[in-house]
Design a protein around this motif. Structure first.
Motif, short mmCIF file in Angstrom:
data_model
loop_
_atom_site.label_atom_id
_atom_site.label_comp_id
_atom_site.label_asym_id
_atom_site.label_seq_id
_atom_site.Cartn_x
_atom_site.Cartn_y
_atom_site.Cartn_z
N ALA A 1 0.83 -1.19 0.00
CA ALA A 1 0.00 0.00 0.00
C ALA A 1 0.88 1.25 0.00
O ALA A 1 0.60 2.22 -0.69
N GLN A 2 1.98 1.20 0.76
CA GLN A 2 2.88 2.35 0.79
C GLN A 2 3.50 2.59 -0.58
O GLN A 2 3.58 3.72 -1.05
N SER A 3 3.92 1.48 -1.23
CA SER A 3 4.56 1.68 -2.53
C SER A 3 3.54 2.15 -3.56
O SER A 3 3.85 2.97 -4.41
N LEU A 4 2.31 1.64 -3.45
CA LEU A 4 1.28 2.11 -4.37
C LEU A 4 0.99 3.58 -4.14
O LEU A 4 0.61 4.30 -5.05
N ALA A 5 1.21 4.03 -2.90
CA ALA A 5 0.95 5.43 -2.59
C ALA A 5 2.09 6.33 -3.06
O ALA A 5 2.08 7.52 -2.80
N GLY A 6 3.08 5.79 -3.71
CA GLY A 6 4.08 6.66 -4.31
C GLY A 6 5.51 6.34 -3.93
O GLY A 6 6.44 6.83 -4.55
N ARG A 7 5.72 5.51 -2.91
CA ARG A 7 7.09 5.19 -2.54
C ARG A 7 7.72 4.30 -3.61
O ARG A 7 7.04 3.45 -4.19
N ALA A 8 9.00 4.49 -3.89
CA ALA A 8 9.65 3.66 -4.90
C ALA A 8 9.58 2.20 -4.48
O ALA A 8 9.93 1.86 -3.35
N PRO A 9 9.13 1.30 -5.35
CA PRO A 9 9.08 -0.11 -4.96
C PRO A 9 10.49 -0.69 -4.85
O PRO A 9 11.37 -0.37 -5.65
N ALA A 10 10.69 -1.53 -3.84
CA ALA A 10 12.01 -2.13 -3.62
C ALA A 10 12.23 -3.34 -4.51
O ALA A 10 13.30 -3.92 -4.51
N THR A 11 11.21 -3.74 -5.24
CA THR A 11 11.32 -4.91 -6.10
C THR A 11 10.46 -4.75 -7.34
O THR A 11 9.44 -4.06 -7.30
N GLY A 12 10.89 -5.39 -8.43
CA GLY A 12 10.08 -5.38 -9.65
C GLY A 12 9.11 -6.54 -9.71
O GLY A 12 8.53 -6.81 -10.75
N ALA A 13 8.95 -7.25 -8.59
CA ALA A 13 8.05 -8.40 -8.57
C ALA A 13 6.60 -7.96 -8.66
O ALA A 13 6.22 -6.90 -8.17
N TRP A 14 5.78 -8.83 -9.27
CA TRP A 14 4.32 -8.67 -9.17
C TRP A 14 3.92 -9.01 -7.74
O TRP A 14 4.39 -9.99 -7.16
N ARG A 15 3.06 -8.17 -7.14
CA ARG A 15 2.67 -8.42 -5.75
C ARG A 15 1.16 -8.32 -5.59
O ARG A 15 0.49 -7.69 -6.41
N GLU A 16 0.66 -8.92 -4.54
CA GLU A 16 -0.77 -8.85 -4.28
C GLU A 16 -1.23 -7.40 -4.32
O GLU A 16 -0.59 -6.54 -3.72
N GLY A 17 -2.30 -7.15 -5.01
CA GLY A 17 -2.80 -5.80 -5.13
C GLY A 17 -2.45 -5.17 -6.47
O GLY A 17 -3.08 -4.20 -6.88
N ASP A 18 -1.43 -5.69 -7.15
CA ASP A 18 -1.09 -5.20 -8.49
C ASP A 18 -2.15 -5.66 -9.49
O ASP A 18 -2.85 -6.66 -9.24
#
Ligand SMILES: CC(=O)SCCNC(=O)CCNC(=O)[C@H](O)C(C)(C)COP(=O)(O)OP(=O)(O)OC[C@H]1O[C@@H](n2cnc3c(N)ncnc32)[C@H](O)[C@@H]1OP(=O)(O)O
Ligand SMILES: N[C@@H](CCO)C(=O)O
Length: 401
Positions: free
Chosen positions: A20-37
């Motif tokens: 949720a934090q990364s979706l809110a704009g924080r740079a994702p730490a991984t290029g993996a597909w994750r729940e919620g994508d």
């Protein structure tokens, strides 16, 4: 279980706090597909617990997959496609919010193509340990935190065991063909030995019967490039306070890998000694076009891959030895009953032709005799992804047999 009803998109409500934090704009730490994508064309099956060669058990495994074509009422037209190291289930189809890259075999799979989806029901799972929907290090463990370094060491056989469970869930007892290139071909070989009753034909493209010391060495320096990145944090980077993952290390690993996948002849011919900027060599930054090309692929890769997954999958490739515990490679190959295609590329410096020659010489039901089908190409190992005419013709010959 009915294959049509086992497909369950992960509900959008399952969004971890970190995600949720990364979706809110924080740079994702991984290029993996994750729940919620976004889910896109992905489907999911849950295959339960997977026992591993190490004696450990990986619980609650999920396999993501995509499919094309129609399964016949007799369920006898299914083809299983198994991807290479950094591939995934997106064999064909556009890039988009759900898929960072366009499909990787658009010239081979589709209506009227070598793997004709008007005739065949094609199914492609993402590998166990991967990062595009199947259970891997970036997935949530039963305690709802990422597996990260707790994720177990996997072998190629462990991954095939998960694929066998996946096929059972789909209700497919026998595949008309199991097809794969590179790491995917390692899985194909294991399918033919571990589940001969489930495999009518196999296509082994550009892979050896066992990873050699040279190949393990080439792979191990890439793993070290990732581990040397301070942002790797020993593998525990998903919750990094600054949101930074080991992108520098992962990009470097990809640059190194690209040199295995392509050839000196191609790079020299394509880039010559040209500078990337018109200003070089007088006022530019001294960067050659070939450096820019490698940077491009390294950086692009970090947007679609997970560093821990890269390590797990690379180690699985290193584990590959068809003869382990079976009396050696020759004895294992002699057990294969499937009608076979073995294809090698003359310029492949990663998995060179002698590796495929060893396999072809031992298979009893080869559509092309005791030597591999030879693809002559400037592109090296990646030719199995690029030389659609030659690869397609070989696959057509297998499937028409
Ligand atoms: C089996 C599997 O599933 S593996 C998964 C598929 N593999 C990958 O995706 C790996 C990454 N991709 C590749 O290696 C290749 O794109 C392949 C093998 C799929 C296809 O190879 P090619 O068609 O020869 O593509 P190539 O390696 O030339 O890359 C082209 C890209 O390089 C870029 N490029 C070329 N020269 C330069 C340069 N000097 N500087 C920066 N970028 C450059 C192009 O702009 C192009 O960008 P795009 O991808 O956004 O269109
Ligand atoms: N380009 C392929 C090569 C490995 O087989 C990949 O990235 O998976």
């Amino acid at each position: 279980m009915d294959w049509q009803t086992t497909a369950d998109a992960v509900p959008a409500s399952i969004v971890t706090e970190a995600r949720a934090q990364s979706l809110a704009g924080r740079a994702p730490a991984t290029g993996a597909w994750r729940e919620g994508d976004p889910v896109g064309d992905r489907r999911f099956v849950h295959v339960g617990d997977v026992p591993l060669e190490s004696g450990r058990v990986l619980p609650s495994v999920r396999i993501a997959y995509e499919q094309w074509g129609t399964l016949s009422p007799a369920r006898d037209n299914a083809i299983l496609i198994l991807h290479a190291l950094t591939g995934d289930s997106h064999v064909v189809g556009a890039a988009g919010p759900a898929h960072p890259s366009a499909g990787w075999w658009p010239g081979i799979v589709g209506p009227g193509l070598a793997i004709d989806t008007d005739r065949w029901f094609v199914v492609a799972p993402n590998v166990l340990g991967g990062c595009q929907g199947s259970t891997g290090p970036a997935s949530l463990a039963p305690d709802r935190a990422e597996w990260a370094t707790r994720f177990p060491f996997l072998t190629i056989r462990d991954q095939v065991r998960a694929q066998l469970a996946f096929a059972r869930e789909l209700g497919i007892e026998r595949f008309a063909a199991v097809v794969g290139g590179s790491m995917g071909a390692m899985h194909v070989l294991e399918w033919a030995v571990m589940a001969p009753e489930a495999v009518e034909r196999i296509a082994v493209l550009a892979a050896p019967a066992a990873s050699t010391a040279d190949q393990i060495a080439l792979n191990s320096v890439q793993i070290e490039a990732i581990r040397a990145d301070p942002a790797f944090r020993g593998g525990e980077f998903y919750e990094a306070p600054d949101g930074e993952g080991p992108t520098r290390g992962l990009a470097l690993a990809r640059r190194m890998a690209m040199l295995n996948y392509r050839t000196a002849a191609e790079l020299n011919h394509r880039f010559e000694r040209s500078w990337q900027s018109d200003l070089d060599p007088l006022g530019g930054d001294g960067r050659f076009a070939v450096e820019s090309y490698l940077d491009f692929h390294g950086n692009k890769f970090t947007r679609r891959f997970d560093a821990n997954s890269y390590i797990v999958l690379t180690q699985a490739m290193n584990s590959h030895d068809l003869g382990r515990g079976r009396g050696g490679i020759d004895a294992a190959l002699a057990r294969i009953e499937a009608t076979s295609l073995v294809l090698g590329i003359d310029s492949d410096r990663y998995f060179p032709l002698p590796g495929q020659a060893e396999i072809a010489a031992r298979l009893r039901h080869s559509v092309h005799g005791p030597t591999p089908v030879l693809v002559s190409s400037e592109y090296g190992h990646d030719a199995f992804l690029i030389e659609d005419d030659a690869v397609g013709a070989a696959l057509s010959a297998l499937l028409d047999d």
